[in-house]
Structure formats: structure tokens, C-alpha cells
Scaffold this active site. Structure first.
Site, PDB file in Angstrom:
ATOM      1  N   HIS A 264      92.926  45.910  61.218  1.00 47.53           N
ATOM      2  CA  HIS A 264      94.509  45.369  61.583  1.00 47.53           C
ATOM      3  C   HIS A 264      94.550  44.456  60.168  1.00 47.53           C
ATOM      4  CE1 HIS A 264      93.999  45.991  66.079  1.00 47.53           C
ATOM      5  NE2 HIS A 264      94.503  47.127  65.310  1.00 47.53           N
TER       6      HIS A 264
ATOM      7  N   ASP B 145      93.371  47.473  71.425  1.00 42.86           N
ATOM      8  CA  ASP B 145      93.507  48.742  70.525  1.00 42.86           C
ATOM      9  C   ASP B 145      92.375  49.471  70.376  1.00 42.86           C
ATOM     10  OD1 ASP B 145      95.139  50.311  68.795  1.00 42.86           O
ATOM     11  OD2 ASP B 145      94.843  49.209  67.137  1.00 42.86           O
TER      12      ASP B 145
ATOM     13  N   SER C  12      89.496  44.347  64.185  1.00 37.42           N
ATOM     14  CA  SER C  12      90.337  43.489  63.829  1.00 37.42           C
ATOM     15  C   SER C  12      89.898  42.050  63.397  1.00 37.42           C
ATOM     16  CB  SER C  12      91.257  43.161  65.166  1.00 37.42           C
ATOM     17  OG  SER C  12      92.457  42.603  64.910  1.00 37.42           O
TER      18      SER C  12
END
Length: 514
Positions: free
Chosen positions: A360, A457, A333
Site C-alpha cells: 500500500h 486487506d 502495508s
């Protein structure tokens, strides 16, 4: 409590006003100045020394990509890029992230109030995370300095008063006359001693040690973090050794040191500013824990022309076959584009497994990311498409706005499945969704990697796969992460086998997979 000082950079006066209004909603931040282009931004950073900068990508005279390395060289600090959704803006945003920008957000659409609110939430969240990253880096740096000072104190004998030293010396001399001299025994096999030099005499010498420093990574096995064994040093035997004397060779171990990123937080952003104001302490509203942004002093970056990738695969040398028994899955991310560049540049084009990546990012930006990485990596890098068959020597970037899964196809092949499902862990694509799809693919040798990023995540499903027997799990360590969130979550779940600095992950991955 003093608020963090923010500089807003945008060529549009109207957009500067919007961004300023969004930021000052949070009392943790204060606008100390604005700039209309990159050149002015560089001057304002030197003059005002802000804690954080928000900067437009496309500007006249000097754009954000050109100004970024100049700012980092003069005053390293977190820079959040504001990007338009046109193709050129997206390409330059990706390169700004590679050059050390903390993160980016889309410019809000002034025609939609809801979009402005969404951008406001994302911007403030990133700003808080950036400052938390700086604080974490400073705390870790101070802790390391205290530890080093303590070790140095232990190694250095404390000086004694002159009178006491003389008294002890005399007492020692007297004692030496009262007792016969002690003849030292031969050194223990576990101890290596330095040879003594005596003019005209040859004295048996113990083995000399040579230690090689190596970059350190840690290996986590069964919930325990273990240091990898250091390479044994070479031993040089003495020139004259008695036949019956058995002197063992010394083995030296010197713990390696991590090559940590050259980060913006190496310079304290929380001392006193020019006005003598003390920077604020961490707020309770910030939940992320992270390391700072990379902020190496680099020469000005000129945005190269990135060729548009043709639909489907790009032409690259290497072995591309849909017949494979190994697969690598990567999640990242905040800080991911730079980490992915480091990773994919070090993997050869004949890599015997496909690499599936969830970064992401909003829609369209992932295509620009894939095109950019394709120009830098020996691998073929593409944005994944529905029904695409996986092949070796190829990296697939999950498109923004879709959940990606790997599913079995006809003839023993594996394909990409894309669906516009609900966000998971606040993300679409989600690393957990991609990892979860690998659970049933037991015929494949699966290798999992978690790189820098906010939140957790990917950690939950890495744990599930680990418990199901997937032992090849990697995570980027705190020293090189822009944000040590996702990797830390996996480490806390005790499902990471290899915890390594970013620059060591690719070589180790290649070794394990090949």
C-alpha cells in the site's frame, strides 16, 4: 486524561503551523514542541521525551533520514515521516522506513483545502495506530513477564520457617531408621537421568541431553496452530552398560524462542513524563491492533545514491524465464518496506518463480521502493507495467494508483494487467484484488504471503484461495509485525499454514517453492 505528547519537525514555519493545527483537532494529542531541522529534533526529543514525532524528510543542516537513527538511539518512539513528492524526497522516505520510521504521509498541498483534509485524516489515523501499536507491545511484554514470573515461582521451592524445617528433618531421619532403605529402580526409558560421580568407582550413567534452541515459528493446519517438531537432541550412552540392560536414549525438546524485533515499544512510552503526567489509556476510537515499530539503536544513516532503474527490466544475474509453474504473491502495508527488504534480501537470484507484490503506497513512491529493493536483493526488482510478462527470479511491485491482476497470456505465459479502478478495502492497489486474480490460475502452484499492515486487506481472498486448495499460505507473526492487522485477520479466518517471524519467512518460502 492526558493527551499524547507530539513533537513536530519541519524546516518550514508555515508547514509546522499547518501540521500542528491538523494534529490538535484530535484531543488525544498535544503539541509539546517543534523543531526546524534534524539536529534540533534530536535535542528536543532528549529534552521533551515526546510520545510521537512527525518529521520532514528534507531539511537543512541535518535531514530526517540522518536524524532518525539518532532519535531512536536516544529515545525509541514512533516517527511518522512527512515526504515531498520530488524524487530525492521519495528515495529518502523509503530508506527512512527501512531505518525504523513507523510510516509516512505526503506533505499536504497548501493550495488545495481538500488535499489538506485528506492528509489530516491519514495523519491522525497513523498516529492513533502507532500509539495502539505501542500499547499492544507493552501489554504483550507485561503478560510475558507475568507468565515468566509465575513459572519461576512454580519451579522455585518456597522456603519454610527454620523451626519447621528442622522438625521435618528430624522426623524424616526418624522415619528412615524405622523403614528399610528403598533401592531405586532403573530409570524409565522415557526419562533421562544425569550420571552420578563417585571417586574411584564407575557408575552406569544415563544418556546426557543436549538441546538446541531454534527460532520458533508456528504452523497452522486445518485451523489449528501447531509448534514445529524440535530437532532431537544427541544422546551419549554411558561408558559401562550391562549387556542385558536396555536403556533407551532420551529425547529432549526445548521450545524455541522468537527473535523478536528490537522495537521502540521496549521502552515504555506510557509511564509518567517529566511533569509526572500519566499517559492516556487506549481510546475506543482506535480499532487497529498492532505491534510496535522497529526502533533499533543504529548508527547515523547516510543516504546512498540510488541509480535510476532503466525502463523495463534491470540487468541482474540469475535465471529469468517466462516458463514456470510456480508463483508467489505478497501483500503488505504499514511496515512493509522494511519487511520486504528482509524478505527479498534472503531469496536467491535463481528463484524458480516470479514474485508479485502489493504494498500500500501512493503513486511514484512504489517506483522508488522498487529501485531501492533492486539494489539490495539478489532478485531483479521492478515496478510492474501494463502487459509486462512475468519471469522467474524477478519481483514485481504493483504501482500506486492501480489495481494489479495476473492474467494468462499467449503461449502459456502470464502477464500484468493494470487498471485505474475504484479502491478496494480503501486501497489501490489492493491485495485482495491481486489475490483474487489467482483463483482461476489453477495450473500454477500458488504461494501466498501476508506481511505487516493495518486492516484486513488480503485476508478474505487468502481464505478463498485456501478453501480452493492453495495450502501454501504464509503470514508474519505478531512478534515482528509493525502492525499486526492483515496477518491477524488471515489467522482468524484459519487460512494460514505457516505463521512465522519475519526473518524465517524467506528461508521457509525458498524451501517450499524449490
Amino acid at each position: 486524561m492526558c493527551a499524547y505528547r507530539v513533537l513536530v519537525v519541519d524546516d518550514s514555519a508555515f508547514m509546522r503551523k499547518i501540521i500542528t493545527d491538523l494534529i490538535v483537532r484530535d484531543e488525544s494529542f498535544n503539541i509539546v514542541g517543534t523543531a526546524a531541522n534534524g539536529k534540533e529534533a534530536v535535542e528536543k526529543v532528549k529534552e521533551l521525551q515526546p510520545d510521537l514525532v512527525t518529521m520532514d524528510v528534507e531539511m537543512p543542516e541535518m535531514n530526517g533520514l540522518e536524524a532518525l537513527p539518532l532519535i531512536m538511539a536516544a529515545h525509541p518512539l514512533p516517527v511518522i515521516m512527512l515526504s515531498g513528492i520530488n524524487e530525492q524526497g521519495m528515495k529518502e522516505t523509503i530508506m527512512a522506513l527501512e531505518a525504523g520510521a513507523f510510516d509516512f504521509i505526503r506533505k499536504p498541498s497548501i493550495a488545495h483545502a481538500q488535499d489538506i483534509e485528506q492528509v489530516s485524516k491519514a495523519l491522525l489515523e497513523q498516529m492513533h495506530t502507532a500509539m495502539q501499536a505501542v500499547r499492544s507491545r507493552l501489554e504483550r511484554k507485561e503478560a510475558n513477564e507475568r507468565k515468566a514470573a509465575l513459572e519461576q515461582t512454580k519451579k522455585t521451592p518456597q522456603e519454610k520457617p527454620t523451626g519447621q524445617a528442622v522438625t521435618e528433618k528430624r522426623a524424616g531421619s526418624q522415619a528412615s531408621t524405622d523403614k528399610p532403605p528403598v533401592v531405586p529402580l532403573a530409570p524409565s526409558p522415557a526419562v533421562s537421568t544425569q550420571p552420578k560421580r563417585d571417586a574411584g568407582k564407575s557408575v552406569p550413567a544415563a544418556a546426557k541431553q543436549e538441546t538446541k534452541r531454534q527460532q520458533s515459528g508456528t504452523s497452522v493446519t486445518a485451523g489449528r496452530i501447531e509448534q514445529p517438531a524440535a530437532q532431537p537432541s544427541k544422546s551419549v550412552q554411558a561408558s559401562t552398560v550391562q549387556k542385558k540392560e536396555d536403556l533407551s536414549k532420551g529425547m529432549g525438546r526445548t521450545p524455541g524462542k522468537l527473535n523478536s524485533f528490537n522495537t521502540a515499544a521496549d521502552k515504555s512510552l506510557h509511564g509518567k513524563d517529566k511533569a509526572g503526567l500519566v499517559k492516556p489509556e487506549p481510546r475506543k476510537t482506535v480499532s487497529s491492533s498492532a505491534t510496535p515499530i522497529p526502533a533499533a539503536a543504529t548508527p547515523p544513516v547516510t543516504a546512498p545514491t540510488v541509480p535510476a532503474a532503466p525502463k523495463g527490466f534491470s540487468l541482474k544475474k540469475g535465471v529469468h524465464t517466462s516458463s514456470f509453474r510456480k508463483l508467489v504473491a505478497v501483500g503488505c502495508s504499514t511496515g512493509g518496506p522494511r519487511a520486504l527488504k528482509t524478505l527479498l534480501e534472503r531469496i536467491p537470484g535463481d528463484f524458480p518463480a516470479p514474485i508479485v507484490i502489493v504494498q500500500h503506497m501512493p503513486p511514484n513512491f512504489t517506483r522508488s521502493l522498487a529501485q531501492r529493493l533492486n539494489t539490495l536483493s539478489p532478485l531483479r526488482v521492478v515496478e510492474a507495467e501494463q502487459g509486462m510478462t512475468l519471469e522467474t527470479g524477478t519481483a514485481y511491485i504493483a504501482p500506486g494508483g492501480y489495481q494489479l491482476r495476473i492474467v494468462p497470456g499467449a503461449g502459456g505465459k502470464y502477464t500484468v494487467s493494470l487498471k485505474m479502478e475504484e479502491a478496494r478495502n480503501g486501497h489501490r492497489p489492493s491485495v485482495d484484488t491481486m489475490f483474487e486474480s489467482l483463483l482461476s490460475l489453477t495450473s500454477l502452484e500458488r504461494h501466498l504471503v501476508l506481511l505487516t499492515g493495518m486492516g484486513s486487506d488480503g485476508a478474505k481472498m487468502m481464505k478463498k484461495l485456501y478453501d480452493a486448495g492453495v495450502q501454501s499460505t504464509f503470514a508474519e507473526n505478531e512478534e515482528t509485525c509493525v502492525v499486526y492487522g492483515m496477518p491477524r485477520s488471515a489467522v482468524e479466518l484459519k487460512c494460514v499454514r505457516h505463521l512465522l517471524p519475519m526473518q524465517e519467512i524467506a528461508p521457509k518460502l525458498v524451501q517450499v517453492v524449490k
